[in-house]
Design a protein around this motif. Structure first.
Motif, PDB file in Angstrom:
ATOM      1  N   ASP A  64       0.817  -1.219   0.000  1.00 37.29           N
ATOM      2  CA  ASP A  64       0.000   0.000   0.000  1.00 37.29           C
ATOM      3  C   ASP A  64       0.850   1.267   0.000  1.00 37.29           C
ATOM      4  O   ASP A  64       0.319   2.354  -0.218  1.00 37.29           O
ATOM      5  N   ALA A  65       2.150   1.140   0.278  1.00 36.34           N
ATOM      6  CA  ALA A  65       3.003   2.319   0.409  1.00 36.34           C
ATOM      7  C   ALA A  65       4.181   2.282  -0.559  1.00 36.34           C
ATOM      8  O   ALA A  65       4.744   1.234  -0.834  1.00 36.34           O
ATOM      9  N   GLU A  66       4.533   3.472  -1.041  1.00 39.50           N
ATOM     10  CA  GLU A  66       5.673   3.635  -1.959  1.00 39.50           C
ATOM     11  C   GLU A  66       6.593   4.721  -1.409  1.00 39.50           C
ATOM     12  O   GLU A  66       6.119   5.792  -1.018  1.00 39.50           O
ATOM     13  N   LEU A  67       7.889   4.441  -1.375  1.00 37.93           N
ATOM     14  CA  LEU A  67       8.874   5.421  -0.929  1.00 37.93           C
ATOM     15  C   LEU A  67       9.295   6.309  -2.095  1.00 37.93           C
ATOM     16  O   LEU A  67       9.567   5.815  -3.194  1.00 37.93           O
ATOM     17  N   VAL A  68       9.372   7.622  -1.827  1.00 35.84           N
ATOM     18  CA  VAL A  68       9.806   8.580  -2.841  1.00 35.84           C
ATOM     19  C   VAL A  68      10.800   9.523  -2.179  1.00 35.84           C
ATOM     20  O   VAL A  68      10.451  10.250  -1.237  1.00 35.84           O
ATOM     21  N   ASN A  69      12.048   9.529  -2.661  1.00 33.97           N
ATOM     22  CA  ASN A  69      13.054  10.437  -2.133  1.00 33.97           C
ATOM     23  C   ASN A  69      12.822  11.817  -2.740  1.00 33.97           C
ATOM     24  O   ASN A  69      12.749  11.956  -3.961  1.00 33.97           O
ATOM     25  N   VAL A  70      12.707  12.833  -1.891  1.00 36.62           N
ATOM     26  CA  VAL A  70      12.402  14.173  -2.391  1.00 36.62           C
ATOM     27  C   VAL A  70      13.549  14.790  -3.187  1.00 36.62           C
ATOM     28  O   VAL A  70      13.343  15.783  -3.881  1.00 36.62           O
TER      29      VAL A  70
END
Length: 167
Positions: free
Chosen positions: A29-35
């Motif tokens: 359900d979750a996705e990591l995104v580096n800013v």
């Protein structure tokens, strides 16, 4: 596609380590995104957002967030739920502990999002924080420098709380 976008910046790896634990608990359900390589467009598809930023030095945003902070104002937050995760050093910087949460919140608080995931200030030693509103932290408060032994339990509890809010 994942429903939860976890947008984070991490210089020394502490924030990345915590968001990895959070993502693992949420699963697919979750996705990591580096800013450091994200834009406002990357935030748009997610109905649920977790914005994770450590506070650096005397109340400053982490360097990748410095470059991303203007982007978050361009997002349409109507119908979105937003939670915050902050990391800081309460012993070294007791007067600015988790100020980054307040800095980010000030940029988007009037943009139509529903804010969830506030966290109690009990059990933390600090003097002041822009990240505290109405007696609670705006989001999960992690102090890896002084309370790393409490991180896993705090993360588990917060994610359990968010699973109820992110519906």
């Amino acid at each position: 596609m994942a429903k939860i976008g976890i947008f984070f910046g991490s210089t020394e790896g502490h924030t990345e380590g915590v968001v990895n634990k959070i993502q693992e608990l949420f699963g697919d359900d979750a996705e990591l995104v580096n800013v450091n390589s994200a834009s406002a467009d990357d935030m748009e598809p997610f109905p649920y957002l977790i914005l994770a930023c450590p506070t650096w030095e005397i109340g400053r945003l982490q360097e990748d967030w410095d470059g991303f902070i203007d982007e978050i104002e361009e997002v349409n937050y109507e119908g979105k739920k937003v939670a915050y995760l902050g990391l800081g050093d309460s012993d070294g910087y007791p007067d600015t502990f988790l100020d980054a949460l307040g800095i980010i919140h000030d940029r988007i608080k009037d943009k139509g999002a529903k804010f969830v995931g506030a966290w109690p200030t009990d059990g933390y030693n600090f003097e002041a924080s822009k990240g505290v509103v109405d007696g609670k932290f705006l989001g999960l408060a992690i102090d890896e420098d002084n309370q790393s032994d409490l991180t896993d339990a705090r993360v588990r509890q917060w994610v359990a709380d968010l699973k109820k809010e992110f519906t």
